[in-house]
Design an enzyme around this catalytic site. Sequence first.
Site, PDB file in Angstrom:
ATOM      1  N   ASP A 192     -26.065  27.099   8.266  1.00 16.07           N
ATOM      2  CA  ASP A 192     -25.076  28.180   8.200  1.00 16.07           C
ATOM      3  C   ASP A 192     -25.151  28.958   9.501  1.00 16.07           C
ATOM      4  O   ASP A 192     -25.886  28.578  10.424  1.00 16.07           O
ATOM      5  CB  ASP A 192     -25.321  29.082   6.987  1.00 16.07           C
ATOM      6  CG  ASP A 192     -24.019  29.612   6.392  1.00 16.07           C
ATOM      7  OD1 ASP A 192     -23.306  30.345   7.112  1.00 16.07           O
ATOM      8  OD2 ASP A 192     -23.714  29.304   5.234  1.00 16.07           O
ATOM      9  N   HIS A 259     -18.851  28.407   9.419  1.00 17.01           N
ATOM     10  CA  HIS A 259     -20.278  28.670   9.215  1.00 17.01           C
ATOM     11  C   HIS A 259     -21.105  27.827  10.187  1.00 17.01           C
ATOM     12  O   HIS A 259     -22.138  27.257   9.825  1.00 17.01           O
ATOM     13  CB  HIS A 259     -20.684  28.389   7.776  1.00 17.01           C
ATOM     14  CG  HIS A 259     -20.175  29.414   6.794  1.00 17.01           C
ATOM     15  ND1 HIS A 259     -20.593  30.725   6.818  1.00 17.01           N
ATOM     16  CD2 HIS A 259     -19.283  29.324   5.783  1.00 17.01           C
ATOM     17  CE1 HIS A 259     -19.982  31.392   5.852  1.00 17.01           C
ATOM     18  NE2 HIS A 259     -19.170  30.569   5.218  1.00 17.01           N
ATOM     19  N   GLU A 322     -14.571  29.410   4.002  1.00 13.99           N
ATOM     20  CA  GLU A 322     -14.564  30.618   4.838  1.00 13.99           C
ATOM     21  C   GLU A 322     -14.456  30.307   6.333  1.00 13.99           C
ATOM     22  O   GLU A 322     -15.097  30.952   7.164  1.00 13.99           O
ATOM     23  CB  GLU A 322     -15.823  31.452   4.549  1.00 13.99           C
ATOM     24  CG  GLU A 322     -15.873  31.964   3.123  1.00 13.99           C
ATOM     25  CD  GLU A 322     -17.109  32.789   2.821  1.00 13.99           C
ATOM     26  OE1 GLU A 322     -17.017  33.734   2.024  1.00 13.99           O
ATOM     27  OE2 GLU A 322     -18.195  32.486   3.378  1.00 13.99           O
TER      28      GLU A 322
END
Length: 765
Positions: A192, A259, A322
């Site tokens: 991440d 990420h 995201e």
Amino acid sequence: MRLAVLLFCMAVCGLAQANPVSLIPLPAELQRAQGSFKVGNGMSIVVPAHDAAARRSAQYLVDLIARARGLHLQIQEGNAAPHAIVFRRAPGAGAHVEGYTLEVTPQSIHVEAGDDAGLFYGAVTLYQLLTPNSEQGAVQVPALHIVDWPRFAWRGLMLDSARHFQSVDDVKALLDQMAQHKLNVLHWHLTDDQGWRIEIKRYPELTRIGAWRTPPDAGHDGEPQRYGGFYTQAQIRDVVAYAAARHITIVPEIDMPGHAQAAVAAYPQIGVTGKRPPVSVDWGVNPYLYNVDDATFQFIDNVLDEVMALFPSHYIHVGGDEAIKDQWKASPAIQAKIRALHLKDEDALQGWFIGRIGNYLSAHGRRLIGWDEILDGGVPADATVMSWRGADGAIKAARLGHDVVMSPSPDLYLDSVQSDLPDEAAGRNPVRDLENIYDFNPIPSALSAAQAVHVLGAQANAWTEHMPTMQHVEHAVFPRLDALSEVTWSPAASRHWSDFLSRLPAQLERYAAQKIPYADSAFEAEIEVDANAALRRGQASVTLVDQVNYGAIHYTTDGSTPSLHSPLYSQPFTVTLPDTIKAATYASDGSMLAAPRTRVLDRADLLSRLGVELPNCPGSDFRLRVQPMPDATGMAPVYAVNVFDTCQQYMGAPLGGIRAIHVDAVRLERNYALAHDIKLVVSRPHTTPYGELVVHEDRCDGAVLATLPLPDPAHSGRRFALNASVNPTQGEHTLCLVFTAPTDGPLYAIGRVSLVPANMSKGTP
């Protein structure tokens, strides 16, 4: 009334039986019979000759029961023997994958299954039958017949090792507990923005640089100079083998295209801008994406080659969530790529990106799984969708013919707090308690029967932004994992909340025997009083409640620790101030369900509120419980914050005779990447250099009762006190407490706010 309810539950749930069948998850079919079978030291477990899998399951049981109960059993190969435990292959017992039968008679115990996993799960059930309580030594197992199999094929838990790192032993301890709950998938979040945790030998910078971050305020207040770690390939092989021996598949997650900040920090050329960012210290949504040129895809393919060599799982998780597209939108090269591919927009480019990765995995005999955003730009036909943004992604995916794993936020997010009690650990709101997890239905009602077959199962997620240690993780996971195990294993029609609660005390004792620091939030005795009424009368009417309304609460009013011999709570009682109340919750077998809680009832307590008890001001329901530093090593203290609006309310503050207000405050790191939501952060004008805590009366735009300037961060501790005089007033009022600190600086929170009466000695909060 409470005692009557308890006695009724005992009768209905079978708690009064000498040997309750405390199995979690509940078997598909269970029938009780007459008699019992005694298992003592030296008893034989008979396994078929040359059946390595059966012997492994038997050995698992031998090792587990020796640790948990001090019973030492012996394995022997050959034919079934009288007065023994027998593991046996039986094709009929394997009518369901992972299924087994278990029969206890006064003469023997037989575990039968058609496959290796079934034998193992039979051993797990037998372990629970052999540990009905915390006693040591021989045990009488009630006669019964079980036919059991799982409801779902995917019974998962996600562990986030990217935000905070766990040791190999920590991961193995979690795998041990997953096995005991008949869960079979560990989704391991390994990369991440905040860290790259898997060794890739072709790209050593991924771990030399990407596995480490410099924390905010490094080296101060206990924050480490450098935070991180990674798993070597040898360690990963060891963990994968450890999991496989417990019939758990590890599905690795390598996040893309978003990420990606830790990867880009290691190799800037795979990013969009070509510039090297630091490994992120900010929780949330960071802007860094992978590039989409051939060199970057070659990098990703090479990484996946090493990942696939380490993890034999059919699925490889690629994230896909995201991925804000700002960098792609700003890049002329990527815009040219979109035009060259005749794509509509950046979402379509992500779909193309994920499709290319899916094809690569398919060519190597693997299958792509990703978060539900992969649906937004189109997705490979054989991709599996993990639905986290509620159930909508699952419904859309299943209707399109994709397999689905249910993992919705907040329903199955174990970083959500388990209660709103003052001593609850760090985590996110809203509360997701034990009953919330138990009530979850993995099959969305909007799906038809034909569409519902695409639901592979469900998975709970342990995100670790606010769980920096394994103690935090275990507190968050247990006992909510018991609820998840029953949701994913047991038939829906047979699950009943009250029955589940009746079986849970034995499981809590198993946790205690294995030194698992589970949360007792569901059973914690909350000591409730009407503070203002108590101040007026000099007496307090005390109510004791627990979240699940289960168990017996015993209490004391003399400051001593309560026991089973202490008064049993049945109705509110009155004490004269000052007094100290202690209360603990017990199961019907005398085991403690929740440790004693204490409340000192005096004037100072009744005139104060903890920050975690103060609700948000109207307008924003976002709320976190956080610790003073992002990488804290302890469980306390914990502060309530709203990163969008630093405003809380003290409801019904009794201002009559109050001369001052005292606030214990804390300065926190504002390490939150809010992406496009940054526009929602409320900024208020300040009149002193570092801002103020402004106290408004009645409304948040009401009269200013007090203004408390914030100190210079360079010359004050992280925790500090604020004091201000207030003008005399009367009655009860809502206080609106607002921090006006600049939003590009630290975040502030309230530890405790205290009202200081005129007749209280100077300097006493």
